[in-house]
Design a protein around this motif. Structure first.
Motif, short mmCIF file in Angstrom:
data_model
loop_
_atom_site.label_atom_id
_atom_site.label_comp_id
_atom_site.label_asym_id
_atom_site.label_seq_id
_atom_site.Cartn_x
_atom_site.Cartn_y
_atom_site.Cartn_z
N GLU A 31 0.86 -1.19 0.00
CA GLU A 31 0.00 0.00 0.00
C GLU A 31 0.89 1.24 0.00
O GLU A 31 1.89 1.30 0.72
CB GLU A 31 -0.90 -0.01 1.23
CG GLU A 31 -1.87 1.18 1.27
CD GLU A 31 -2.74 1.17 2.51
OE1 GLU A 31 -3.45 2.18 2.73
OE2 GLU A 31 -2.70 0.18 3.26
N ARG A 32 0.52 2.23 -0.80
CA ARG A 32 1.34 3.44 -0.93
C ARG A 32 0.46 4.68 -0.76
O ARG A 32 -0.74 4.66 -1.08
CB ARG A 32 2.05 3.48 -2.28
CG ARG A 32 3.03 2.33 -2.48
CD ARG A 32 3.66 2.32 -3.85
NE ARG A 32 4.55 1.17 -4.03
CZ ARG A 32 5.84 1.16 -3.72
NH1 ARG A 32 6.41 2.27 -3.22
NH2 ARG A 32 6.56 0.07 -3.90
N ASP A 33 1.09 5.76 -0.28
CA ASP A 33 0.37 7.01 -0.13
C ASP A 33 0.37 7.76 -1.47
O ASP A 33 0.86 7.25 -2.49
CB ASP A 33 0.96 7.87 0.99
CG ASP A 33 2.43 8.23 0.75
OD1 ASP A 33 2.87 8.21 -0.43
OD2 ASP A 33 3.14 8.52 1.72
N LYS A 34 -0.18 8.97 -1.47
CA LYS A 34 -0.31 9.72 -2.73
C LYS A 34 1.04 10.12 -3.31
O LYS A 34 1.12 10.51 -4.49
CB LYS A 34 -1.18 10.95 -2.50
CG LYS A 34 -0.61 11.94 -1.49
CD LYS A 34 -1.53 13.14 -1.34
CE LYS A 34 -0.97 14.16 -0.34
NZ LYS A 34 -1.87 15.34 -0.21
N TYR A 35 2.11 10.03 -2.51
CA TYR A 35 3.44 10.36 -3.01
C TYR A 35 4.21 9.12 -3.48
O TYR A 35 5.37 9.22 -3.90
CB TYR A 35 4.24 11.09 -1.92
CG TYR A 35 3.57 12.35 -1.44
CD1 TYR A 35 3.54 13.50 -2.23
CD2 TYR A 35 2.95 12.38 -0.18
CE1 TYR A 35 2.91 14.65 -1.77
CE2 TYR A 35 2.33 13.53 0.27
CZ TYR A 35 2.32 14.66 -0.54
OH TYR A 35 1.69 15.80 -0.09
N GLY A 36 3.59 7.95 -3.36
CA GLY A 36 4.24 6.73 -3.79
C GLY A 36 5.05 6.02 -2.72
O GLY A 36 5.68 4.99 -2.99
#
Length: 377
Positions: A180-185
């Motif tokens: 799982e990654r946030d909006k910044y990768g």
């Protein structure tokens, strides 16, 4: 034509070819599968089936220059395969669990280019060099209105990958689980310090096993009665899954897991994870995080090498019963010049479409060395 052109040709072709259907489709009965295992029938008989059809178009040109010292061969092709056989789940209460349909349109477009030259040509020495380039683009244009995606192979098979066909995707797409990654990768971590994962049920595309293009360079040299040949072969692009590595990591017997214990942490994209055992138990194994074990399939190898000698005719006797005798040393698949994956990316688990680009304790590829004797009478 100008004197520098020795030969020229333009060619075009069109074809339409049918493909046979698998066993037990038109007459779905229980049968004995591989290994002697009884396979009960759970699919409705298909009485209106059509043969799979492939329509192909090809256009190309071939030219030779400077008294056949240089040549160019260029080909463009396009193939559409339709009326493929798909198995769909039946509605609740139906007599059979599955039923067959003819559907689909998978397209392949590509280009092949061959450049050849004879840079040096004398009475005693000749150097011939050939460069081959090929690229194929595959696209799933259409499946079936009732089929959002098609899993190749057994859907009940428990593992961290699935070969899925999805409209707009490509043959050879590998789906599995990912971080799982946030909006910044950046990877998202839980309170226990371990990375979070998504894609349960193998729903995240993590790669495609097909190369972006292939490149080969072959050279042959002849000097008097001696000949020498080598071929360098390269596959560029694509991704492969190393499940052997995943299993070895999970049980802590791999080189990578040993190095992590020595350092005291696992480096995951610059983030240090100190719970080494917990990390590999989560991401490793046959049901771990697929993304972590995807490797670049690019590889360059010395594919073939040969050294030959033609015996002088004076050694063949006066009667010349043997007109010509050639001795040669031949070696294939000698070594890799460049490789990132922990196994041979060209090796496949099986010929099944559901196991392309996957390594699960597969047999290593072999290096072959031989000696040939060729006699002409």
């Amino acid at each position: 034509m100008p004197s520098l052109i020795s030969f020229g040709k333009v060619r075009a072709s069109w074809s339409k070819v049918g493909n046979d259907i698998p066993l037990f489709v038109s007459n779905t009965v229980g049968h004995i599968a591989a290994g002697g295992i009884p396979q009960p029938n759970d699919t409705a008989p298909f009485g209106t089936l059509k043969p799979e059809m492939s329509s192909s178009f090809e256009i190309g040109t071939e030219w030779k220059f400077f008294d056949y010292r240089m040549d160019v061969d260029l080909t463009f092709y396009k193939t559409n395969t339709k009326e493929q056989l798909f198995s769909l789940p039946s509605s609740a209460g139906a007599a059979y669990k599955y039923y067959f349909v003819n559907a689909g349109n998978i397209q392949n477009m590509g280009v092949e280019l061959t450049l050849g030259a004879v840079p040096i040509l004398t009475n005693q020495f000749k150097w011939n060099t050939t460069l081959n380039f090929s690229r194929n683009k595959n696209e799933v244009k259409k499946l079936h209105d009732d089929l959002a995606s098609f899993i190749q192979g057994n859907e009940g098979f428990s593992s961290s990958y699935a070969m899925r066909l999805v409209e707009g995707g490509s043959f050879g797409d590998i789906y599995g689980k990912a971080f799982e990654r946030d909006k910044y990768g950046a990877i998202v971590y839980g309170r226990d310090g371990l990375p979070q994962e998504i894609g349960s049920g193998n729903t995240v595309k993590v790669g495609n096993c097909n190369p972006a293009f292939l490149l080969g360079w072959g050279n042959s040299f002849t000097y008097k009665d001696f000949s020498y040949y080598f071929l360098i072969d390269g596959h560029f692009g694509g991704e492969v899954l190393a499940q052997t590595q995943a299993v070895l990591d999970q049980i802590g017997v791999s080189k990578v897991s040993g190095e992590a214990r020595t350092m005291g942490y696992v480096d995951l994209e610059g983030h240090h994870i100190y719970n080494i055992k917990g990390f590999y138990e989560q991401v490793g194994g046959r049901n771990g995080v697929t993304e972590y074990y995807m490797y670049n399939a690019t590889n360059i190898r010395l594919r073939e090498l040969s050294l030959g000698y033609t015996l002088p005719k004076r050694l063949l006797g006066r009667k010349q019963f043997v007109k010509k005798a050639e001795l040669s040393f031949v070696a294939r698949n000698l070594f890799f010049i460049y490789k990132k994956a922990p196994f041979d990316p060209d090796a496949i688990l099986s010929v099944s479409n559901s196991n392309q680009g996957i390594d699960i304790f597969g047999i290593p590829t072999t290096r072959s060395v031989g000696f040939n004797v060729k006699l002409s009478f």
